[in-house]
Scaffold this motif. Structure first.
Motif, PDB file in Angstrom:
ATOM      1  N   THR A  80       0.833  -1.199   0.000  1.00  0.00           N
ATOM      2  CA  THR A  80       0.000   0.000   0.000  1.00  0.00           C
ATOM      3  C   THR A  80       0.865   1.244   0.000  1.00  0.00           C
ATOM      4  O   THR A  80       2.012   1.240   0.469  1.00  0.00           O
ATOM      5  CB  THR A  80      -0.925   0.044   1.230  1.00  0.00           C
ATOM      6  N   ASN A  81       0.292   2.326  -0.543  1.00  0.00           N
ATOM      7  CA  ASN A  81       0.964   3.619  -0.544  1.00  0.00           C
ATOM      8  C   ASN A  81      -0.098   4.705  -0.468  1.00  0.00           C
ATOM      9  O   ASN A  81      -1.163   4.581  -1.081  1.00  0.00           O
ATOM     10  CB  ASN A  81       1.807   3.788  -1.810  1.00  0.00           C
ATOM     11  N   SER A  82       0.168   5.759   0.284  1.00  0.00           N
ATOM     12  CA  SER A  82      -0.803   6.835   0.450  1.00  0.00           C
ATOM     13  C   SER A  82      -0.951   7.680  -0.812  1.00  0.00           C
ATOM     14  O   SER A  82      -1.954   8.380  -0.980  1.00  0.00           O
ATOM     15  CB  SER A  82      -0.395   7.733   1.629  1.00  0.00           C
ATOM     16  N   GLN A  87       0.113   4.008  -5.739  1.00  0.00           N
ATOM     17  CA  GLN A  87      -0.709   2.841  -5.436  1.00  0.00           C
ATOM     18  C   GLN A  87      -1.194   2.165  -6.714  1.00  0.00           C
ATOM     19  O   GLN A  87      -1.264   0.937  -6.790  1.00  0.00           O
ATOM     20  CB  GLN A  87      -1.915   3.239  -4.578  1.00  0.00           C
ATOM     21  N   ASP A  91      -0.654  -1.663  -7.701  1.00  0.00           N
ATOM     22  CA  ASP A  91      -1.777  -2.536  -8.034  1.00  0.00           C
ATOM     23  C   ASP A  91      -1.545  -3.271  -9.351  1.00  0.00           C
ATOM     24  O   ASP A  91      -1.754  -4.478  -9.452  1.00  0.00           O
ATOM     25  CB  ASP A  91      -3.071  -1.732  -8.108  1.00  0.00           C
TER      26      ASP A  91
END
Length: 217
Positions: A80-82, A87, A91
């Motif tokens: 995950t990444n903010s 992101q 994915d």
């Protein structure tokens, strides 16, 4: 498990230096259990559940569904990444790797998902890799662990994604004899994958080049 052949490019090498010297700027966010994460890739009882699940996640718009059977699990840790753009790279990079595993298990080097998430040199090497399993009449069983993702967006606009794969619990299995083989004794079962992804007109981050290095994790 035999790993993907590597294809190096100068652009990827330059970006590799950038991502390795960036102290967390483009890395996946910290958090979660390092030993086992919630929402890890797992299969259903028969691997054919058509509903959204860890083994068959609901595809984003226009993307093929990649399904893995319960006989082969893949766990992605801290994926995950903010940052929404980073992101998106994570994915699509995740689904690219899953599409390779699925193509091997389905014995289909011309897999729709494989062609969807790869292009150029990466697609060529992916198909060659899958074909090797088909020629040997091998499939995959067991478990793979994917961890330590590092993601970066270059000044030129392409994505660079590094991640590690632990193959210590993954095996090739002969479809006829049932014989299973793992990583040879004395060989590091962990590999680092270094990939470049380019965004298509449809907004898909497609893998264009891949480097792998055993023992780099």
């Amino acid at each position: 498990m035999p790993y993907r052949p590597h294809l190096a490019t100068a652009a990827l090498t330059v970006s590799a230096a950038l991502i390795l010297t960036a102290c967390g700027g483009g890395s996946a966010d910290e958090g979660g259990d390092d030993d086992r994460i919630a929402g890890a890739e797992t299969g259903g009882a028969d691997g054919t559940d058509p509903t959204a699940s860890p083994s068959r996640p609901a595809p984003r718009t226009g993307r093929p569904t990649v399904a893995l059977p319960s006989s082969f699990r893949v766990e992605f840790e801290n994926w995950t990444n903010s940052d929404l753009q980073l992101q998106a790279i994570l994915d699509d990079g995740k689904e690219e790797l899953r599409s390779e595993y699925a193509a091997i298990i389905e014995a289909d080097p011309r897999s729709e998902a494989l062609a969807f998430y790869n292009t150029g040199a990466s697609l060529k090497s992916a198909r060659k890799w899958v074909q090797g399993f088909v020629d040997d009449d091998h499939t995959l069983v067991g478990e793979g662990r994917v961890f330590a993702p590092q993601v970066h967006l270059s000044n030129e606009g392409f994505g660079v994604l590094f991640y590690c794969v632990d193959e210590s619990k993954g095996y090739t299995k002969n479809r006829k004899t049932g014989e299973k083989r793992g990583t040879p004794k004395g060989t590091d079962p962990r590999l680092q994958y270094r990939t470049r992804l380019d965004k298509s007109e449809q907004g898909v981050w497609r893998t264009t080049t891949v480097e792998t290095e055993r023992g780099a994790c």
